[in-house]
Design a protein around this motif. Structure first.
Motif, PDB file in Angstrom:
ATOM      1  N   THR A 106     -22.052   6.304   5.375  1.00  0.00           N
ATOM      2  CA  THR A 106     -20.611   6.565   5.447  1.00  0.00           C
ATOM      3  C   THR A 106     -19.909   6.006   4.220  1.00  0.00           C
ATOM      4  O   THR A 106     -20.381   5.065   3.583  1.00  0.00           O
ATOM      5  CB  THR A 106     -20.000   5.934   6.705  1.00  0.00           C
ATOM      6  N   ALA A 107     -18.763   6.603   3.921  1.00  0.00           N
ATOM      7  CA  ALA A 107     -17.952   6.137   2.796  1.00  0.00           C
ATOM      8  C   ALA A 107     -16.486   6.181   3.182  1.00  0.00           C
ATOM      9  O   ALA A 107     -16.019   7.133   3.838  1.00  0.00           O
ATOM     10  CB  ALA A 107     -18.188   6.999   1.555  1.00  0.00           C
ATOM     11  N   LEU A 108     -15.758   5.155   2.783  1.00  0.00           N
ATOM     12  CA  LEU A 108     -14.299   5.141   2.852  1.00  0.00           C
ATOM     13  C   LEU A 108     -13.791   5.560   1.487  1.00  0.00           C
ATOM     14  O   LEU A 108     -14.093   4.909   0.477  1.00  0.00           O
ATOM     15  CB  LEU A 108     -13.798   3.735   3.206  1.00  0.00           C
ATOM     16  N   VAL A 109     -13.054   6.661   1.426  1.00  0.00           N
ATOM     17  CA  VAL A 109     -12.547   7.194   0.163  1.00  0.00           C
ATOM     18  C   VAL A 109     -11.036   7.277   0.283  1.00  0.00           C
ATOM     19  O   VAL A 109     -10.491   8.176   0.934  1.00  0.00           O
ATOM     20  CB  VAL A 109     -13.152   8.575  -0.149  1.00  0.00           C
TER      21      VAL A 109
ATOM     22  N   ALA B 169      -4.115   7.123   8.351  1.00  0.00           N
ATOM     23  CA  ALA B 169      -3.888   8.310   9.183  1.00  0.00           C
ATOM     24  C   ALA B 169      -5.178   9.031   9.554  1.00  0.00           C
ATOM     25  O   ALA B 169      -5.138  10.068  10.205  1.00  0.00           O
ATOM     26  CB  ALA B 169      -2.914   9.298   8.536  1.00  0.00           C
ATOM     27  N   VAL B 170      -6.341   8.463   9.170  1.00  0.00           N
ATOM     28  CA  VAL B 170      -7.628   9.025   9.570  1.00  0.00           C
ATOM     29  C   VAL B 170      -8.427   7.944  10.312  1.00  0.00           C
ATOM     30  O   VAL B 170      -8.481   7.944  11.535  1.00  0.00           O
ATOM     31  CB  VAL B 170      -8.402   9.592   8.367  1.00  0.00           C
ATOM     32  N   LEU B 171      -9.027   7.004   9.583  1.00  0.00           N
ATOM     33  CA  LEU B 171      -9.678   5.887  10.259  1.00  0.00           C
ATOM     34  C   LEU B 171      -8.661   4.898  10.819  1.00  0.00           C
ATOM     35  O   LEU B 171      -8.843   4.333  11.899  1.00  0.00           O
ATOM     36  CB  LEU B 171     -10.615   5.147   9.293  1.00  0.00           C
ATOM     37  N   PHE B 172      -7.595   4.683  10.053  1.00  0.00           N
ATOM     38  CA  PHE B 172      -6.550   3.745  10.453  1.00  0.00           C
ATOM     39  C   PHE B 172      -5.305   4.515  10.880  1.00  0.00           C
ATOM     40  O   PHE B 172      -5.184   5.713  10.631  1.00  0.00           O
ATOM     41  CB  PHE B 172      -6.204   2.807   9.283  1.00  0.00           C
ATOM     42  N   SER B 173      -4.369   3.830  11.497  1.00  0.00           N
ATOM     43  CA  SER B 173      -3.101   4.467  11.848  1.00  0.00           C
ATOM     44  C   SER B 173      -2.325   4.786  10.569  1.00  0.00           C
ATOM     45  O   SER B 173      -2.717   4.390   9.466  1.00  0.00           O
ATOM     46  CB  SER B 173      -2.270   3.544  12.740  1.00  0.00           C
ATOM     47  N   ASP B 174      -1.221   5.479  10.721  1.00  0.00           N
ATOM     48  CA  ASP B 174      -0.395   5.802   9.552  1.00  0.00           C
ATOM     49  C   ASP B 174       0.724   4.783   9.343  1.00  0.00           C
ATOM     50  O   ASP B 174       1.689   5.065   8.644  1.00  0.00           O
ATOM     51  CB  ASP B 174       0.181   7.216   9.667  1.00  0.00           C
ATOM     52  N   GLU B 175       0.555   3.587   9.923  1.00  0.00           N
ATOM     53  CA  GLU B 175       1.588   2.547   9.788  1.00  0.00           C
ATOM     54  C   GLU B 175       1.938   2.297   8.323  1.00  0.00           C
ATOM     55  O   GLU B 175       3.108   2.301   7.932  1.00  0.00           O
ATOM     56  CB  GLU B 175       1.086   1.249  10.429  1.00  0.00           C
ATOM     57  N   ALA B 176       0.933   2.056   7.489  1.00  0.00           N
ATOM     58  CA  ALA B 176       1.184   1.770   6.076  1.00  0.00           C
ATOM     59  C   ALA B 176       1.658   3.010   5.331  1.00  0.00           C
ATOM     60  O   ALA B 176       2.496   2.920   4.423  1.00  0.00           O
ATOM     61  CB  ALA B 176      -0.083   1.211   5.434  1.00  0.00           C
ATOM     62  N   GLU B 177       1.142   4.173   5.714  1.00  0.00           N
ATOM     63  CA  GLU B 177       1.569   5.413   5.070  1.00  0.00           C
ATOM     64  C   GLU B 177       3.057   5.666   5.299  1.00  0.00           C
ATOM     65  O   GLU B 177       3.756   6.190   4.413  1.00  0.00           O
ATOM     66  CB  GLU B 177       0.740   6.585   5.606  1.00  0.00           C
ATOM     67  N   GLN B 178       3.550   5.298   6.455  1.00  0.00           N
ATOM     68  CA  GLN B 178       4.972   5.450   6.722  1.00  0.00           C
ATOM     69  C   GLN B 178       5.812   4.623   5.751  1.00  0.00           C
ATOM     70  O   GLN B 178       6.847   5.080   5.278  1.00  0.00           O
ATOM     71  CB  GLN B 178       5.282   5.031   8.158  1.00  0.00           C
ATOM     72  N   VAL B 179       5.335   3.413   5.455  1.00  0.00           N
ATOM     73  CA  VAL B 179       6.039   2.573   4.481  1.00  0.00           C
ATOM     74  C   VAL B 179       6.023   3.235   3.111  1.00  0.00           C
ATOM     75  O   VAL B 179       7.043   3.289   2.409  1.00  0.00           O
ATOM     76  CB  VAL B 179       5.405   1.165   4.413  1.00  0.00           C
ATOM     77  N   PHE B 180       4.862   3.760   2.722  1.00  0.00           N
ATOM     78  CA  PHE B 180       4.744   4.418   1.416  1.00  0.00           C
ATOM     79  C   PHE B 180       5.659   5.635   1.329  1.00  0.00           C
ATOM     80  O   PHE B 180       6.368   5.829   0.324  1.00  0.00           O
ATOM     81  CB  PHE B 180       3.295   4.831   1.175  1.00  0.00           C
ATOM     82  N   GLN B 181       5.664   6.460   2.371  1.00  0.00           N
ATOM     83  CA  GLN B 181       6.487   7.670   2.348  1.00  0.00           C
ATOM     84  C   GLN B 181       7.979   7.347   2.296  1.00  0.00           C
ATOM     85  O   GLN B 181       8.754   8.037   1.639  1.00  0.00           O
ATOM     86  CB  GLN B 181       6.182   8.527   3.585  1.00  0.00           C
ATOM     87  N   ALA B 182       8.372   6.272   2.987  1.00  0.00           N
ATOM     88  CA  ALA B 182       9.801   5.946   3.083  1.00  0.00           C
ATOM     89  C   ALA B 182      10.308   5.109   1.914  1.00  0.00           C
ATOM     90  O   ALA B 182      11.449   5.267   1.472  1.00  0.00           O
ATOM     91  CB  ALA B 182      10.080   5.213   4.403  1.00  0.00           C
TER      92      ALA B 182
ATOM     93  N   LEU C 224     -14.848   8.200  16.274  1.00  0.00           N
ATOM     94  CA  LEU C 224     -16.008   8.873  15.683  1.00  0.00           C
ATOM     95  C   LEU C 224     -16.811   7.899  14.839  1.00  0.00           C
ATOM     96  O   LEU C 224     -18.047   7.871  14.922  1.00  0.00           O
ATOM     97  CB  LEU C 224     -15.563  10.059  14.832  1.00  0.00           C
ATOM     98  N   LEU C 225     -16.138   7.087  14.022  1.00  0.00           N
ATOM     99  CA  LEU C 225     -16.858   6.112  13.208  1.00  0.00           C
ATOM    100  C   LEU C 225     -17.633   5.143  14.093  1.00  0.00           C
ATOM    101  O   LEU C 225     -18.787   4.813  13.798  1.00  0.00           O
ATOM    102  CB  LEU C 225     -15.881   5.345  12.315  1.00  0.00           C
ATOM    103  N   ALA C 226     -17.025   4.715  15.183  1.00  0.00           N
ATOM    104  CA  ALA C 226     -17.711   3.807  16.109  1.00  0.00           C
ATOM    105  C   ALA C 226     -18.916   4.491  16.744  1.00  0.00           C
ATOM    106  O   ALA C 226     -19.989   3.872  16.911  1.00  0.00           O
ATOM    107  CB  ALA C 226     -16.737   3.320  17.182  1.00  0.00           C
ATOM    108  N   ALA C 227     -18.779   5.759  17.119  1.00  0.00           N
ATOM    109  CA  ALA C 227     -19.896   6.494  17.723  1.00  0.00           C
ATOM    110  C   ALA C 227     -21.034   6.683  16.722  1.00  0.00           C
ATOM    111  O   ALA C 227     -22.216   6.589  17.083  1.00  0.00           O
ATOM    112  CB  ALA C 227     -19.418   7.847  18.241  1.00  0.00           C
ATOM    113  N   LEU C 228     -20.699   6.944  15.474  1.00  0.00           N
ATOM    114  CA  LEU C 228     -21.729   7.068  14.437  1.00  0.00           C
ATOM    115  C   LEU C 228     -22.451   5.739  14.232  1.00  0.00           C
ATOM    116  O   LEU C 228     -23.669   5.702  14.030  1.00  0.00           O
ATOM    117  CB  LEU C 228     -21.096   7.531  13.125  1.00  0.00           C
TER     118      LEU C 228
END
Length: 303
Positions: free
Chosen positions: A223-226, A165-178, A204-208
């Motif tokens: 940069t860091a993925l956390v 839901a930030v760098l990536f879509s929330d596709e996987a988060e939707q599975v987790f929530q449901a 933004l990540l691409a521009a950086l």
């Protein structure tokens, strides 16, 4: 040749994100716009103190040199033009080269992101951030109570991102929530080789990444993925970044552990996350912003 923002990383920022104006803002929030303007005018010669995003802006502008301007920071504020005078004087006093600004005197400012072609919008106003995200711009609500960035890395812009839901879509988060954690892990393992769709902060990540590749300045970007992901769901995240041809310098797969203390060790100039619990945890240690995007912030209606 006319002025242009082409080929620049463009950051639009509100006055409260750049400077500590919380005392003055209490008058603004109370609806007393005239008293707010008079207070700002009375403090015209008093430079505002640095705010949460000050370190990020100062370091990004350090990528500019006389030969090439690679970064543009534009003030985009609900302030009135009179109050804008204090903002520009504070900018000058701080030694920051910020020359452009839009002051809307209380009107919604996010519409100006389009002509600015902004890669990032930072504001303390949640409604403006939501609208900016809805229009497709990377945007975050700055937690004005966040601690200031550390000073141990003066030659590095350090930025940390959450994944889903930030760098990536929330596709996987939707599975987790449901369906819960087990279903999420199975879903991500089955789709490990399939890149995740883009999230709101991928531009933004691409521009950086482009800025880092093009810069000859003494500054660099780290940069860091956390993320709350853990093995085996880590693989899809890594493969997605590989598919984008973008590298992050560090990756933390924390499996739901609080992120704040890990971020304290990384010492970012800013951290972006969609989960309010993680953002509040981070804000006790580093500058942080809430990305109000995805199912965690816009749950589907009950059936």
């Amino acid at each position: 040749m006319p002025a242009t923002l082409e080929d620049k990383l463009v950051v639009a920022i509100s006055s409260r994100a750049l400077f500590d104006l919380e005392e003055e803002n209490r008058l603004f929030d109370a609806g007393d716009a005239r008293a707010y303007m008079q207070l700002q005018l009375s403090r015209l010669e008093v430079p505002a103190r640095p705010g949460v995003a000050f370190s990020l802006v100062r370091k990004l502008l350090a990528f500019n040199d006389p030969a090439q301007q690679r970064v543009e920071v534009v003030m985009l504020s609900r302030n009135d033009p009179v109050s804008g005078m204090r903002i520009f004087r504070s900018v000058r006093e701080a030694g920051i080269k910020l020359e452009r600004g839009v002051f809307t005197q209380g009107r919604d400012p996010f519409g100006y992101l389009r002509p600015l072609r902004a890669h990032l919008f930072l504001s303390a106003n949640e409604a403006d951030v939501r609208e900016a995200l809805a229009q497709g711009f990377p945007a975050a609500r700055v937690l004005t109570e966040s601690v200031q960035a550390g000073k141990n890395h003066p030659d590095e812009v350090r930025i940390a991102f959450d994944g889903d839901a930030v760098l990536f879509s929330d596709e996987a988060e939707q599975v987790f929530q449901a369906q819960g954690l087990d279903a999420f892990q199975l879903h991500e393992t089955d789709k490990a080789a399939l890149p995740l769709p883009d999230g709101p902060f991928k531009p933004l990540l691409a521009a950086l990444h482009r800025l880092q590749q093009a810069s000859q300045a003494g500054m660099r970007i780290r940069t860091a993925l956390v993320t709350a992901r853990s093995a085996p769901a880590h693989e899809r995240a890594i493969r997605t970044l590989m598919n984008w041809n973008i590298e992050v310098d560090e990756a933390m797969f924390l499996g739901g552990l609080p992120k704040g203390e890990f971020l304290r060790e990384f010492e970012p100039d800013f951290f972006f996350d969609d989960q309010t619990t993680h953002v509040r945890s981070a804000a006790r240690h580093v500058p942080a912003g809430h990305v109000s995007h995805g199912v965690a912030n816009h749950p589907p209606p009950a059936r």
